[in-house]
Design an enzyme around this catalytic site. Structure first.
Site, PDB file in Angstrom:
ATOM      1  N   GLY A 211      -9.123  -2.177  70.969  1.00 25.78           N
ATOM      2  CA  GLY A 211      -8.035  -3.106  69.988  1.00 25.78           C
ATOM      3  C   GLY A 211      -8.164  -3.324  68.791  1.00 25.78           C
ATOM      4  N   PRO A 213      -7.653  -4.619  65.294  1.00 24.28           N
ATOM      5  CG  PRO A 213      -8.790  -4.719  63.274  1.00 24.28           C
ATOM      6  CD  PRO A 213      -8.156  -3.980  63.521  1.00 24.28           C
ATOM      7  N   GLY A 214      -8.879  -8.562  64.768  1.00 22.81           N
ATOM      8  CA  GLY A 214      -8.266  -9.517  64.937  1.00 22.81           C
ATOM      9  C   GLY A 214      -6.997  -9.789  66.030  1.00 22.81           C
ATOM     10  CB  THR A 215      -6.159  -8.021  68.795  1.00 26.54           C
ATOM     11  OG1 THR A 215      -6.954  -7.589  68.961  1.00 26.54           O
ATOM     12  CG2 THR A 215      -4.891  -7.601  68.257  1.00 26.54           C
ATOM     13  N   GLY A 216      -8.486 -11.067  68.836  1.00 23.38           N
ATOM     14  CA  GLY A 216      -8.835 -11.782  69.606  1.00 23.38           C
ATOM     15  C   GLY A 216     -10.175 -11.640  70.926  1.00 23.38           C
ATOM     16  CE  LYS A 217     -11.458  -5.804  68.934  1.00 22.45           C
ATOM     17  NZ  LYS A 217     -10.955  -6.309  68.156  1.00 22.45           N
ATOM     18  CB  THR A 218     -15.276 -11.906  69.116  1.00 21.97           C
ATOM     19  OG1 THR A 218     -15.321 -10.502  68.316  1.00 21.97           O
ATOM     20  CG2 THR A 218     -16.441 -12.592  68.822  1.00 21.97           C
ATOM     21  CD  GLU A 435      13.798  -5.884  47.697  1.00 15.59           C
ATOM     22  OE1 GLU A 435      13.621  -6.172  49.200  1.00 15.59           O
ATOM     23  OE2 GLU A 435      12.580  -5.379  47.090  1.00 15.59           O
ATOM     24  CG  HIS A 438      15.442  -1.438  50.739  1.00 16.45           C
ATOM     25  ND1 HIS A 438      15.091  -0.207  51.406  1.00 16.45           N
ATOM     26  CD2 HIS A 438      14.515  -2.042  49.787  1.00 16.45           C
ATOM     27  CE1 HIS A 438      14.386   0.090  50.907  1.00 16.45           C
ATOM     28  NE2 HIS A 438      13.941  -0.590  49.925  1.00 16.45           N
TER      29      HIS A 438
HETATM   30  P1  ADP Z   1     -11.318  -9.231  67.078  1.00 11.43           P
HETATM   31  O1  ADP Z   1     -10.218  -8.840  68.067  1.00 11.43           O
HETATM   32  O2  ADP Z   1     -11.081  -8.870  65.754  1.00 11.43           O
HETATM   33  O3  ADP Z   1     -12.709  -9.506  67.404  1.00 11.43           O
HETATM   34  P2  ADP Z   1     -11.550 -12.015  67.253  1.00 11.43           P
HETATM   35  O4  ADP Z   1     -11.764 -12.688  68.410  1.00 11.43           O
HETATM   36  O5  ADP Z   1     -12.100 -12.570  66.168  1.00 11.43           O
HETATM   37  O6  ADP Z   1     -10.791 -10.552  66.967  1.00 11.43           O
HETATM   38  O7  ADP Z   1     -10.010 -13.127  66.455  1.00 11.43           O
HETATM   39  C1  ADP Z   1      -9.980 -13.888  65.065  1.00 11.43           C
HETATM   40  C2  ADP Z   1      -9.219 -15.375  65.443  1.00 11.43           C
HETATM   41  O8  ADP Z   1      -8.185 -15.045  65.669  1.00 11.43           O
HETATM   42  C3  ADP Z   1      -9.997 -16.002  66.504  1.00 11.43           C
HETATM   43  O9  ADP Z   1     -10.607 -16.923  66.161  1.00 11.43           O
HETATM   44  C4  ADP Z   1      -8.774 -16.847  66.925  1.00 11.43           C
HETATM   45  O10 ADP Z   1      -8.511 -18.106  65.788  1.00 11.43           O
HETATM   46  C5  ADP Z   1      -7.516 -15.545  66.517  1.00 11.43           C
HETATM   47  N1  ADP Z   1      -6.822 -15.089  67.610  1.00 11.43           N
HETATM   48  C6  ADP Z   1      -7.247 -14.010  67.834  1.00 11.43           C
HETATM   49  N2  ADP Z   1      -6.520 -13.397  68.903  1.00 11.43           N
HETATM   50  C7  ADP Z   1      -5.821 -14.741  69.870  1.00 11.43           C
HETATM   51  C8  ADP Z   1      -5.230 -15.106  70.608  1.00 11.43           C
HETATM   52  N3  ADP Z   1      -4.622 -14.167  71.338  1.00 11.43           N
HETATM   53  N4  ADP Z   1      -4.447 -16.307  70.491  1.00 11.43           N
HETATM   54  C9  ADP Z   1      -5.424 -17.380  70.342  1.00 11.43           C
HETATM   55  N5  ADP Z   1      -6.363 -16.717  69.377  1.00 11.43           N
HETATM   56  C10 ADP Z   1      -6.287 -15.711  69.024  1.00 11.43           C
HETATM   57 ZN    ZN Z   2      12.036  -1.261  48.750  1.00  9.36          ZN
HETATM   58 MG    MG Z   3     -14.496  -9.602  66.566  1.00 12.84          MG
END
Ligand code: ADP
Ligand code: ZN
Ligand code: MG
Length: 619
Positions: A211, A213-218, A435, A438
């Site tokens: 997925g 970045p930043g979607t919560g994989k880790t 604006e 738009h």
């Molecule tokens: P990546 O998918 O890049 O590994 P991370 O797991 O590191 O993303 O997520 C980064 C931070 O974003 C997490 O520490 C958390 O605080 C927040 N976050 C991301 N997804 C979620 C989620 N589904 N629920 C709650 N917090 C989330």
């Molecule tokens: Zn514009």
């Molecule tokens: Mg990660």
């Protein structure tokens, strides 16, 4: 190293050095002089005089403070070395001469030199060597998989978590229900394997979390560690990348050796794309030997253990398409768990999870915030909540309000509000019309999304104005009309400038880019033009990282394609012009409002738009 066991307390290296140093100093201070003095008998001066007079002294040495002398003769073998303080005695030399004492060097040197050598050099060095050996042995043993030291080449430095040591549970991960479901199954299997083996089911060996970045994989992987009551090895792909060829492979080997010993357990490899990249046939690039060896070792290890033992391998990546196909084939990472950007409901849940950590006003409407933060990832939403709290502190409030959240969305999505950048009045007017152009085009096309908020306060990101569009309900299928309307909306800003000022500005560059992208995608990927029917003109890779499109058509087709894209955008641009011409009074009214207030909300916008046009005034 046993899990759960406390690691033996490590004593820092310098303590050993200090101990050795102290031993050497003590030896020099105490033992060496003691050896030298050992055979010297102390006597008082009168005893010495008495001995001289009685003729017992054969030799004597007069030094500055002491007199050393031998009692008894050396030949008879019972000579005793004695020492006495030197007195102020003018007769001393006469007395010695009278008694026929040889004035000579009497201090025995050979034993003391030998002892000095022994104790000040040989013994300390021996101690040093023995201690060093014992130390290195101890370090080797205790190192196991522990954090590396200088002797940990080829050891994986995977962190090992035991149950609940991360403190993160599935309940901390909002949304992502499918991913959680799939992972829960894996956790359940590790807890009750017989439930599965009775039917003959076997768990997949590996699962790949993919997925953007930043979607919560880790976060999900950490939650698995928190929920599973089995050891959890966590390592990042980049930790395998080593300076020396073969070290990465050795680390992989070590990791799996440990995992096998601890089974059932979970191994998590974050950012696996750093080691799992496609191997390319070309040998010219060079320098890839190390990475390739590491990958090969990983493949071998994954084949090597049998799934029934209960070792499950999780990995995460945001570039699944760059992974080597061998990694993805059945028997390796055969389960793919998509972790997508959150939808409206998911965003609301994520906001709620993070808002628990801060104090908020009762009036905060999470559904509104979630709606306004369309397209934000979990990490961005967490950031929005934090920004809101920071803003509340800055303004000296005890809790965050709705306004804080709305401002922080803009901060996170559009950059900080720039206080010191001022637009000239003329610029401000142009931006206002742009604006509103738009927004008006969007609102007048039935299926287009209504605006949430328009502002002409410049942002640090460089955008002069900013129209926040919100989809009332999320949809995953977009019709051709909806896409066309979107393009028309993108062109609306420039269209308004043209109509009102009869000139064009540079302010539309982002609109142009977006309109072009969309129009291109409609033709090359969505099959939405009659000319090309359902033929793909582009291949897209890296879809989670913005997407890199590469053309997949002949040169002639490319020319035609470019022409079609221009036609498509042009048609929508004309449509936008028509809409604006038809709504000229509203365009003026709304632009004036925005010019004066600098910000207009969706509600205010709709209210003004729906008021009947004061026709009489114009007549
Ligand atoms: P990546 O998918 O890049 O590994 P991370 O797991 O590191 O993303 O997520 C980064 C931070 O974003 C997490 O520490 C958390 O605080 C927040 N976050 C991301 N997804 C979620 C989620 N589904 N629920 C709650 N917090 C989330
Ligand atoms: Zn514009
Ligand atoms: Mg990660």
């Amino acid at each position: 190293m046993k899990l759960g066991d406390k690691k033996p307390q490590k004593i820092p290296m310098y303590v050993y050095y200090i101990i050795v140093g102290v031993i050497i100093v003590l030896l020099n201070l105490l033992v060496v002089p003691a050896v030298q003095e050992r055979s010297i008998q102390k006597t008082d001066y009168s005893t010495f005089i008495k001995n001289v007079e009685e003729g017992n002294v054969s030799k004597a040495t007069v030094e500055e403070d002491y007199i050393y002398y031998e009692v008894g003769s050396e030949e008879s073998g019972n000579a005793i070395l004695c020492k006495t303080v030197k007195m102020d005695d003018p007769d001393l030399v006469n007395r010695l001469l009278e008694a026929d004492v040889t004035m000579d060097e009497v201090l025995p040197e050979s034993p003391s030199i030998f002892m000095t050598l022994l104790f000040s050099y040989v013994v300390p060095i021996a101690i040093f060597i023995l201690l060093g050996r014992w130390l290195s042995k101890k370090m080797m043993n205790s190192m196991g998989g522990g954090p590396g030291g200088m002797m940990s080449f080829g050891k994986s430095n995977a962190k090992v978590y035991v149950k609940s040591s991360t403190g993160i549970k599935f309940s901390d991960v909002a949304g992502e229900d499918e991913a959680k479901e799939l992972l829960t199954e894996i956790v359940d299997y590790l807890h009750n394997p017989q439930k599965y083996t009775e039917i003959g089911a076997s768990m997949p060996k590996g699962a790949l979390l993919v997925g953007p970045p930043g979607t919560g994989k880790t976060l999900l992987a950490k939650a698995v560690a928190g929920e599973a009551e089995v050891p959890f090895f966590s390592i990042s792909g980049s930790e395998f990348v080593e300076m020396f060829v073969g070290m990465g492979a050795a680390k992989v080997r070590d990791l799996f050796k440990q995992a096998n010993e601890k089974a059932p357990c979970i191994v998590f490899i974050d950012e696996i794309d750093t080691i799992g990249k496609k191997r390319d046939g070309a040998g010219f690039t060079g320098g890839n030997d190390e990475r390739e060896q590491t990958l090969n070792q990983l493949l071998t290890e994954m084949d090597g253990f049998d799934g029934s033992k209960g070792v499950v391998i999780l990995a995460a990546t945001n570039r699944p398409d760059s992974l080597d196909p061998a990694l993805l084939r059945p028997g390796r990472f055969d389960r793919r768990i998509p972790v997508e950007l959150p939808d409206l409901q998911g965003r609301e849940e994520i906001l709620r999870v993070h808002a628990k950590k801060i104090k908020i006003a009762d009036s905060v409407r999470f559904d509104e915030i979630a709606k306004a933060a369309a397209g934000a990832s979990g990490a961005e939403l967490a950031n929005i909540v934090n920004e809101a709290a920071l803003r509340a502190v800055r303004d000296g409030r005890k809790f965050a309000t709705q306004a804080d959240f709305e401002e922080s969305i803009e901060v996170v999505i559009a950059g900080y509000q720039k206080k010191n950048r001022v637009l000239s009045n003329k610029e401000k007017l142009i931006v206002s019309y742009h604006e509103i152009g738009h927004a008006l085009v969007a609102a007048k096309q039935t299926e287009s999304a209504p605006v949430h908020k328009i502002t002409i306060i410049p942002r640090t990101s460089g955008a002069l104005g900013y129209t926040m569009q919100v989809d009332e309900k999320e949809h995953f299928l977009m019709s051709k009309e909806e896409l066309e309307n979107k393009i028309a909306t993108f062109t609306g800003g420039r269209a308004a400038e043209e109509l009102i000022f009869h000139s064009i500005t540079t302010g539309a560059s982002n609109d142009i880019e977006q309109a072009t992208k969309l129009a291109r995608a409609m033709i090359t990927r969505y099959g939405m033009s009659e000319d090309f029917d359902m033929v793909a003109m582009e291949n897209v890779s890296n879809q989670y990282l913005g997407g890199d499109a590469s053309l997949a058509c002949s040169f002639e087709t490319q020319t035609l394609l470019d022409k079609k894209v221009v036609e498509l955008v042009k048609k929508q641009h004309e449509k936008a012009l028509t809409i604006l011409k038809e709504n000229m009074p509203k365009l003026h009214e709304l632009a004036k409002y925005l010019y004066e207030h600098e910000t207009i909300t969706g509600e205010e916008f709709m209210k003004i738009l729906q008021e009947p046009v004061p026709v009489l005034e114009e007549a």
